[in-house]
Design an enzyme around this catalytic site. Structure first.
Site, short mmCIF file in Angstrom:
data_model
loop_
_atom_site.label_atom_id
_atom_site.label_comp_id
_atom_site.label_asym_id
_atom_site.label_seq_id
_atom_site.Cartn_x
_atom_site.Cartn_y
_atom_site.Cartn_z
N HIS A 181 1.87 4.49 -3.03
CA HIS A 181 1.80 5.95 -2.94
C HIS A 181 2.96 6.60 -3.71
O HIS A 181 2.82 7.72 -4.22
CB HIS A 181 1.87 6.41 -1.48
CG HIS A 181 0.57 6.34 -0.75
ND1 HIS A 181 -0.52 7.12 -1.09
CD2 HIS A 181 0.18 5.61 0.33
CE1 HIS A 181 -1.52 6.86 -0.25
NE2 HIS A 181 -1.13 5.94 0.61
N HIS A 184 0.84 -1.21 0.00
CA HIS A 184 0.00 0.00 0.00
C HIS A 184 0.88 1.26 0.00
O HIS A 184 0.64 2.19 -0.78
CB HIS A 184 -0.91 -0.03 1.24
CG HIS A 184 -1.75 1.19 1.42
ND1 HIS A 184 -3.12 1.18 1.35
CD2 HIS A 184 -1.41 2.48 1.69
CE1 HIS A 184 -3.58 2.40 1.55
NE2 HIS A 184 -2.56 3.21 1.76
N GLU A 185 1.89 1.28 0.88
CA GLU A 185 2.73 2.48 0.98
C GLU A 185 3.58 2.67 -0.27
O GLU A 185 3.74 3.80 -0.75
CB GLU A 185 3.61 2.43 2.23
CG GLU A 185 2.85 2.42 3.55
CD GLU A 185 1.76 3.46 3.65
OE1 GLU A 185 1.90 4.57 3.07
OE2 GLU A 185 0.73 3.19 4.29
NI NI Z 1 -2.30 5.25 2.18
#
Ligand code: NI
Length: 167
Positions: free
Chosen positions: A143, A139-140
């Site tokens: 980004h 998830h990170e």
């Molecule tokens: Ni996030």
């Protein structure tokens, strides 16, 4: 160390591709401190990426040690210029994000990943993560490519949920 404001969807700055970190000096240490503090202050803060605080560089933090769901984890990971080099398995799980505070969603992720990254001194490191920590890591890292979990759901109708409560 200040808590930094979080950009929220649909802010176009969240869609930028982050730049590699080349300077491992005191500015980096200061940003890592600010990110850790901002992550800890957020609801459900198991991760944060620099683009979320309008710093378009390839840095993210993951810390699953305080997760509501106990899981195997490395404690605080400071991931600089991270890259996933191996992955295996596939699993659907629920995710949230400080940049989308009103929603959670079901997202498909690898169950195990190997991540190469640099630490705050610029040394090459490798982390092998699984389960919830592997999910947080993916998830990170997303980004850093301008990708949000909302971009990965299969059905916006069936897989996105209004958030009732934090953590
Ligand atoms: Ni996030």
């Amino acid at each position: 160390m200040p808590i930094l404001p979080i950009l929220t969807y649909p802010d176009p700055r969240l869609k930028r591709i982050a730049e590699p970190v080349t300077d491992f000096g005191p500015d980096l240490a200061a940003l890592l401190g600010d990110l850790a503090e901002t992550m800890a202050a957020g609801p459900g803060g198991v991760g944060i990426a620099a683009p979320q605080v309008d710093r378009c560089v390839r840095i993210c933090l993951v810390d699953c040690s305080k997760s509501r769901r106990p899981c195997v984890n490395h404690g605080l990971l400071e991931l600089i210029n991270p890259e996933i080099v191996e992955w295996s398995g596939m699993e659907v799980g629920r995710e949230g994000c400080m940049s989308l505070p009103d929603f959670t969603a079901n997202v498909v992720r690898a169950t195990e990943v190997v991540c190469q990254y640099q630490d705050r001194e610029g040394n090459e490191q490798v982390a092998h993560a699984e389960g919830f920590e592997a999910r947080a890591l993916q998830h990170e890292l997303d980004h850093l490519e301008g990708t949000l979990f909302i971009d990965r759901v299969v059905s916006k109708k069936r897989d996105v949920f209004p958030r009732k409560r934090y953590r």
